[in-house]
Design a protein around this motif. Structure first.
Motif, short mmCIF file in Angstrom:
data_model
loop_
_atom_site.label_atom_id
_atom_site.label_comp_id
_atom_site.label_asym_id
_atom_site.label_seq_id
_atom_site.Cartn_x
_atom_site.Cartn_y
_atom_site.Cartn_z
N UNK A 222 0.84 -1.20 0.00
CA UNK A 222 0.00 0.00 0.00
C UNK A 222 0.88 1.26 0.00
N UNK A 223 1.97 1.24 0.75
CA UNK A 223 2.95 2.33 0.76
C UNK A 223 4.23 1.81 0.12
N UNK A 224 4.50 2.15 -1.14
CA UNK A 224 5.74 1.65 -1.76
C UNK A 224 6.96 2.19 -1.02
N UNK A 225 8.03 1.40 -1.02
CA UNK A 225 9.27 1.84 -0.34
C UNK A 225 10.46 1.64 -1.28
N UNK A 226 11.55 2.38 -1.02
CA UNK A 226 12.74 2.21 -1.86
C UNK A 226 13.41 0.86 -1.62
N UNK A 227 13.83 0.23 -2.71
CA UNK A 227 14.60 -1.01 -2.64
C UNK A 227 15.90 -0.80 -3.41
N UNK A 228 17.01 -1.01 -2.74
CA UNK A 228 18.30 -0.88 -3.38
C UNK A 228 18.85 -2.26 -3.66
N UNK A 229 18.47 -2.81 -4.80
CA UNK A 229 18.98 -4.12 -5.20
C UNK A 229 20.13 -3.90 -6.15
N UNK A 230 21.28 -4.44 -5.75
CA UNK A 230 22.41 -4.42 -6.66
C UNK A 230 22.44 -5.83 -7.22
N UNK A 231 22.17 -5.95 -8.53
CA UNK A 231 21.81 -7.24 -9.07
C UNK A 231 22.89 -7.89 -9.91
N UNK A 232 23.20 -7.34 -11.01
CA UNK A 232 24.18 -8.05 -11.82
C UNK A 232 24.59 -7.20 -12.97
N UNK A 233 25.63 -7.65 -13.64
CA UNK A 233 26.26 -6.82 -14.63
C UNK A 233 27.23 -7.68 -15.40
N UNK A 234 27.37 -7.40 -16.70
CA UNK A 234 28.39 -8.13 -17.46
C UNK A 234 29.67 -7.32 -17.60
N UNK A 235 29.66 -6.08 -17.13
CA UNK A 235 30.87 -5.26 -17.05
C UNK A 235 31.72 -5.33 -18.32
N UNK A 236 31.15 -4.92 -19.44
CA UNK A 236 31.87 -5.02 -20.71
C UNK A 236 33.18 -4.25 -20.72
N UNK A 237 34.18 -4.89 -21.31
CA UNK A 237 35.49 -4.26 -21.48
C UNK A 237 35.71 -4.09 -22.98
N UNK A 238 35.84 -2.86 -23.42
CA UNK A 238 36.08 -2.57 -24.84
C UNK A 238 37.58 -2.40 -25.06
N UNK A 239 38.12 -3.20 -25.95
CA UNK A 239 39.53 -3.05 -26.27
C UNK A 239 39.66 -2.35 -27.61
N UNK A 240 40.28 -1.19 -27.60
CA UNK A 240 40.35 -0.39 -28.83
C UNK A 240 41.64 -0.73 -29.59
N UNK A 241 41.62 -0.49 -30.90
CA UNK A 241 42.64 -1.12 -31.76
C UNK A 241 44.10 -0.77 -31.46
N UNK A 242 44.39 0.51 -31.21
CA UNK A 242 45.81 0.83 -30.99
C UNK A 242 46.31 0.17 -29.70
N UNK A 243 45.48 0.21 -28.69
CA UNK A 243 45.85 -0.42 -27.42
C UNK A 243 46.10 -1.91 -27.63
N UNK A 244 45.23 -2.52 -28.39
CA UNK A 244 45.36 -3.95 -28.66
C UNK A 244 46.68 -4.24 -29.40
N UNK A 245 47.02 -3.36 -30.34
CA UNK A 245 48.23 -3.57 -31.13
C UNK A 245 49.49 -3.45 -30.28
N UNK A 246 49.45 -2.52 -29.32
CA UNK A 246 50.70 -2.25 -28.59
C UNK A 246 50.80 -2.95 -27.24
N UNK A 247 49.67 -3.40 -26.66
CA UNK A 247 49.78 -3.96 -25.30
C UNK A 247 48.97 -5.24 -25.13
#
Lengths: 489, 489
Positions: A222-247
């Protein structure tokens, strides 16, 4: 051994919490800081028995658990400091303007505690996100009594820590209802805790299905309340081309470490690695493969998690167009998590929603995009995330501003050339992010700003000095920062 | 004359808003402040035609509308100032600690815009809480494009103001999608706006049923979003015994004025007056009665509101145990609201939930409590409120600490010896309160802090200076307050 709390006892628990709230909300920040420091002190000196208990219940190694206990103590003391420092109180004062037409009355505002907070501990952090963890510490700092539901995977550890907290509550002369600890493996207990009228907010760390269910219950009240659910994530890592070439070697080392850290059981585990076809790619994949092959499989937290990992890993690997890059050479024993890297093309990833789902464990999917445009498309297709990371030279960043724009809309934390695992406890940390990473992107669960999840503002208009809280008195006895007549003082 | 927007056009509107968001979110606070000031300037010079139009559509008198337009301009410029001042950005910087084990990376955090915001204007504030009102101004300050759905009771006024805003958007070289204006009297348009995936937050001022419906839709989306519905409140005024004994005439004057101001059509209208049986009570009731009898009935905003008032007023008066104290001597014409005071005992009020409901209009119910204990019980039984007021001498306050405690849990603003009507636009104002006064007690809709409804934090970890937003660069080019390594700088 730990039977579920009955609904009668649960109601009594919430009554006790409410009664405690009526006095706890009026304690000073210094009193609450003293409580947090007392808990930290007791936890710091809780000895090897607690570590042994946690090792047995969670299969986490001794070193990690000792570190995590230390981190938990640091959280408690750092939130104690922030509680007294009082930025979270957001005090604002506008003094009367009796000559103005119409006259302006004296008005003052500050944040005040919401009420009893129910905390659902996490299985993967038996200390730092459980019984005495970040949700408990920030709720107590705010002046909210806490009811912790022990995680069924580590009930003894939870009960041990709860006992320490209760002792600290007694030793600092707080009402015992300031902290209570209950058991409940069933659906019903969780639901009853969220639905109880005296519950005013909920903290949760865990799966999407669990966190979203708590959120939905809370919105059906009847009275909504805040819920702080920290649920999930795939945490994408983008590797850009120059970085990939050198490291490529450095990237492989960093990512292999991050993917397999803690058997991949972190909410910031990098589950997606996104690249474009470019000259360094094969060398990188080979280097990553070599490192993954050398990792020792380790036991996961509990049977439920290792079975789920096996299931989701197999489901991922069996999707059309997905190929296995490498696994650890050593076969996993029962209950262990097998480090695994899979590969897929950008086009296939875009076409298959199943591949967007988190696989909780030491698993990561490399996405080979045809070009920069497809990488942007992949970024656009992602769900909300706790973190996104760019592995990039400055030239890469200059050449990929559109990608940076896209990911900054998707995530709570944007990393450059650091892996997402490792969540600093500090003011600048946002541990949270757009749905479905969390249920409320406007708040985070790490760092002093997390206190603000459990408060609401209240204004005092024309209230005599004697009856104002100390936070708002002219003399500013607590020496907190305040906005006074529009200026930060 | 103003047909509902089609669902196809609505989708196009949201696409346009999203496209605008991608650049608007990156504008500087100074650019957005310039936009707000431009809107204020145009509104200030919008002349008599707009006032005449609003008078015709809302039946509000010229003086009130001119004042409200001035207030709206003040809001716009004061939120422009706050936007540049940058407290709402909550910038936090923790510099790298390379020597620490493990090393700490450089981490920086600030607030960033949520995305397109849908604003449902209020019927009772055609300027200040409508098209160019507080929700629009704070969303624009935050960097969120705004889509206003015109209130069906004043479409021409809304369209006129929308045209001014669109001109201001063009004149400050912002993309036109930063502000859009749509019509929709039907349920479907409201629902489609709230449910659209590009909508990231909603602002609403109006009835409980309307505001709660928007909230429920938003929670049923695949991705739930924040809804700031400011719904309703009975704004209880507690008159304590000594104050009643010594100032019954002043109380009657203040309350009669507040109850009938704007034909009672304010969300802070005092709908409940709570007293104990004491010696001054009869004199007070007589004085209140005399003043109410002398009030001229005035036209209400529109036929729907005056019919609802008549209905709810009659329903209130017909409840068992409720008696009529007084009405205005002059009978109301069609569409006018009849000022009315009813009386009931504390026991009857406690037993009848119908009496707790807001009657929107110039109606107030006096609750005669048997004693202080019953007054506390009445306070405890109340719903969440925008405001609670105590009419009290210092001795009264000393003798009623329990009551003060109860009401401070119930409300967003606690007044002492001032009536609740009249909402100052300033930092210290909390215009909001526990459910059902609003759907989110953690935020308010008036004052610079209202900007924070439309933002979320984002952290930048190890991001090179060149690629950081100005808000977080070492040199602090925007000169905003920041927490740097734990200290407010």
């Amino acid at each position: 051994m730990y039977p579920d709390i009955s609904l009668t006892d649960l109601h009594q628990t919430m009554e006790t919490a409410w009664e405690a709230f009526l006095s706890f909300r009026k304690t000073s920040p210094a009193q609450r800081a003293a409580l947090l420091r007392r808990i930290a002190h007791k936890l710091e000196h809780s000895g090897d028995e607690l570590i042994r208990m946690a090792m047995q219940e969670t299969h986490l190694p001794e070193g990690r658990l000792k570190n995590e206990r230390g981190r938990t103590c640091f959280q408690l003391t750092s939130y104690a400091d922030a509680c007294e420092q009082g930025i979270w109180l957001e005090a604002r004062i506008d003094t009367a303007l009796p000559e103005r037409v119409p006259p302006r009355p004296d008005i003052r505002k500050m944040n005040t505690a919401l009420g009893p907070v129910v905390v659902f501990g996490a299985s993967n952090f038996p200390f730092a996100y459980s019984t005495a963890g970040g949700d408990t510490a920030t709720a107590l700092a705010a002046g909210c009594p806490v009811i912790v539901k022990a995680h069924p995977a580590h009930p003894e550890t939870s009960a041990f820590v709860a006992q320490l907290i209760s002792e600290a509550v007694a030793e600092t002369n707080m009402p015992s209802g300031v902290f209570q600890h209950v058991f409940g493996a069933s659906f019903e207990v969780g639901k009853a805790l969220v639905m109880h009228p005296y519950t005013k907010a909920v903290g949760f760390t865990g799966s999407f299905s669990g966190g979203k269910q708590l959120y939905d219950w809370a919105q059906q009240r009847p009275e909504p309340i805040p819920v702080f659910s920290e649920m999930g994530s795939t945490n994408p890592v983008f590797i850009l081309p120059e970085k990939l070439a050198v490291q490529s070697d450095w990237l492989a080392e960093q990512l292999a470490g991050s993917i397999t850290l803690g058997v991949g059981q972190f909410c910031t585990n990098p589950g997606l690695i996104i690249t474009t076809e470019s000259e360094g790619l094969d060398a990188f994949l080979q280097a990553l493969s070599t490192r993954i092959r050398a990792v020792q499989p380790s036991p996961m937290l509990h049977a439920g998690i290792s079975q789920a990992y096996q299931l989701h890993r197999e489901k991922g690997l069996s999707q059309p167009g997905v190929s296995l890059l490498s696994t650890a050479d050593q076969a996993p024993a029962n209950g262990e998590g097998q480090p695994t890297i899979a590969v897929v093309s950008g086009a296939t990833f875009l076409a298959n929603p199943q591949l967007h789902k988190e696989v909780f464990g030491p698993y990561s999917l490399v996405i080979r995009c045809a070009d920069q445009a497809q990488m942007n498309e992949v970024a656009l297709s992602l769900d909300g995330q706790l973190t996104c990371s760019l592995m990039a030279t400055e030239a890469d960043l200059q050449a990929h501003t559109k990608l940076t724009d896209i990911v900054s809309i998707k995530c709570g934390r944007l990393n450059v050339n650091t892996v997402p695992t490792g969540v600093e406890v500090c003011w600048s940390m946002q541990h949270g992010g757009p749905f479905p990473a969390t249920t409320d992107s406007r708040f985070g669960s790490v760092g002093p700003d997390a206190i603000r999840r459990f408060v609401r503002p209240i204004s005092y208009q024309n209230v005599p000095q004697t009856f104002l809280p100390d936070e708002l008195k002219d003399s500013n006895p607590l020496k907190i920062p305040r906005v006074e007549n529009g200026r930060l003082a």
